[in-house]
Design an enzyme around this catalytic site. Structure first.
Site, PDB file in Angstrom:
ATOM      1  N   ARG A  83       0.834  -1.199   0.000  1.00 41.17           N
ATOM      2  CA  ARG A  83       0.000   0.000   0.000  1.00 41.17           C
ATOM      3  C   ARG A  83       0.867   1.246   0.000  1.00 41.17           C
ATOM      4  NH1 ARG A  83      -5.318   1.452   2.167  1.00 41.17           N
ATOM      5  NH2 ARG A  83      -5.513   3.661   1.813  1.00 41.17           N
ATOM      6  N   ARG A  93      -5.837   1.310  -4.904  1.00 41.79           N
ATOM      7  CA  ARG A  93      -5.018   0.797  -3.803  1.00 41.79           C
ATOM      8  C   ARG A  93      -4.878  -0.716  -3.854  1.00 41.79           C
ATOM      9  NH1 ARG A  93      -8.604   3.300  -0.115  1.00 41.79           N
ATOM     10  NH2 ARG A  93      -8.266   5.114  -1.404  1.00 41.79           N
ATOM     11  N   ASP A  96      -7.014  -2.216   1.183  1.00 45.95           N
ATOM     12  CA  ASP A  96      -7.669  -1.327   2.136  1.00 45.95           C
ATOM     13  C   ASP A  96      -8.312  -2.217   3.200  1.00 45.95           C
ATOM     14  OD1 ASP A  96      -8.442   1.176   2.924  1.00 45.95           O
ATOM     15  OD2 ASP A  96     -10.118   1.331   1.534  1.00 45.95           O
ATOM     16  N   ASP A  98     -10.561  -1.761   6.578  1.00 49.79           N
ATOM     17  CA  ASP A  98     -11.289  -0.797   7.407  1.00 49.79           C
ATOM     18  C   ASP A  98     -11.977  -1.518   8.564  1.00 49.79           C
ATOM     19  OD1 ASP A  98     -10.748   1.418   5.776  1.00 49.79           O
ATOM     20  OD2 ASP A  98     -12.469   0.982   4.481  1.00 49.79           O
TER      21      ASP A  98
HETATM   22  N1  ROI Z   1     -15.048   1.572  -4.867  1.00 43.28           N
HETATM   23  C1  ROI Z   1     -15.353   0.264  -4.739  1.00 43.28           C
HETATM   24  N2  ROI Z   1     -16.188  -0.285  -5.629  1.00 43.28           N
HETATM   25  N3  ROI Z   1     -14.839  -0.507  -3.747  1.00 43.28           N
HETATM   26  C2  ROI Z   1     -13.980   0.015  -2.820  1.00 43.28           C
HETATM   27  O1  ROI Z   1     -13.512  -0.699  -1.925  1.00 43.28           O
HETATM   28  C3  ROI Z   1     -13.648   1.379  -2.906  1.00 43.28           C
HETATM   29  N4  ROI Z   1     -12.816   1.951  -1.997  1.00 43.28           N
HETATM   30  C4  ROI Z   1     -12.514   3.238  -2.058  1.00 43.28           C
HETATM   31  C5  ROI Z   1     -13.075   4.155  -3.120  1.00 43.28           C
HETATM   32  C6  ROI Z   1     -11.922   4.804  -3.859  1.00 43.28           C
HETATM   33  C7  ROI Z   1     -13.929   5.205  -2.433  1.00 43.28           C
HETATM   34  N5  ROI Z   1     -13.906   3.461  -4.083  1.00 43.28           N
HETATM   35  C8  ROI Z   1     -14.205   2.146  -3.968  1.00 43.28           C
HETATM   36  O2  ROI Z   1     -11.710   3.749  -1.135  1.00 43.28           O
END
Ligand code: ROI
Length: 169
Positions: A83, A93, A96, A98
Site C-alpha cells: 500500500r 489501492r 484497504d 477498514d
Molecule cells: N469503490 C469500490 N467499488 N470498492 C472500494 O472498496 C472502494 N474503496 C474506495 C473508493 C476509492 C472510495 N472506491 C471504492 O476507497
C-alpha cells in the site's frame, strides 16, 4: 473478546490474491480469531472512474486487541502488501482494511471512526457484511443493518464472486 467486522478492498496487483493474503494475515493476528469471511464481490470504483474495478469482502474477527492497536496491525498488513498512501483522494489501492464495527464501541477521533462513517452508503461494504450478521443485527449506534441495506443505493455493477477458502459459515 470483542466482535469486530473488517471491510477489505483492493483494485491493484491481483485483487483476489490481495484479499486472500490479507485474510491469511488477519488469521495470524495476536489475541485474535478469524471466525468467518464473506464471499468476494466485484464492483466498479466509487469515486474516480479511471481506475480498475474493486474486489471487496468482509471478515468477522473476535479479538482482545484494543481498537487503535488493531488499526496499527491492519495498517501494517496494508503496508506489507504494498500500500502506498498517495495524495489523491479515492485513488486505486493494493489493499484497504477498514474497521467497520468494533463490538459496542462508538469511536470518532482523527484515526478511527466506528461504526465506519461511509458504510451506510456503500453496497460493496454492506452486502458482504450482511453475510456475516444475523438478520436483526443492530449497530452500536442503534441503527439496524437491515435498514441500512434497505436505504443503500443500488449498485448495478456489483457482482458476487466466489467464497474464499477461509469462509467458515
Ligand atoms: N469503490 C469500490 N467499488 N470498492 C472500494 O472498496 C472502494 N474503496 C474506495 C473508493 C476509492 C472510495 N472506491 C471504492 O476507497
Amino acid at each position: 473478546m470483542e466482535a469486530v467486522y473488517i471491510g477489505l478492498g483492493s483494485n491493484l496487483a491481483d485483487p483476489v490474491q490481495q484479499l486472500d493474503a490479507a485474510l491469511k494475515a488477519l488469521a495470524q493476528l495476536p489475541k485474535t480469531r478469524l471466525v468467518a469471511t464473506s464471499a468476494y464481490y466485484s464492483s466498479a470504483p466509487l469515486g474516480p472512474s479511471d481506475q480498475p474495478r474493486y474486489t471487496n469482502a468482509a471478515a468477522y474477527l473476535e479479538t482482545d486487541l484494543a481498537p487503535h492497536f488493531l488499526l496499527d496491525q491492519l495498517q501494517a498488513i496494508e503496508l506489507n502488501q504494498g500500500r502506498q498512501r498517495k495524495a489523491e483522494r479515492w485513488g486505486p489501492r493494493t489493499l484497504d482494511l477498514d474497521i467497520l464495527l468494533f463490538g459496542q464501541h462508538i469511536l470518532d477521533d482523527e484515526r478511527l471512526c466506528v461504526p465506519h462513517y461511509h458504510m451506510h452508503a456503500r453496497p460493496f461494504v454492506l452486502l458482504p457484511l450482511a453475510e456475516l450478521c444475523p438478520a436483526d443485527f443492530q449497530l452500536a449506534d442503534g441503527r439496524l443493518l437491515a435498514d441500512l441495506l434497505k436505504h443503500c443505493p443500488v449498485d448495478p455493477t456489483l457482482q458476487r464472486l466466489h467464497t474464499p477458502a477461509f469462509c467458515t459459515i
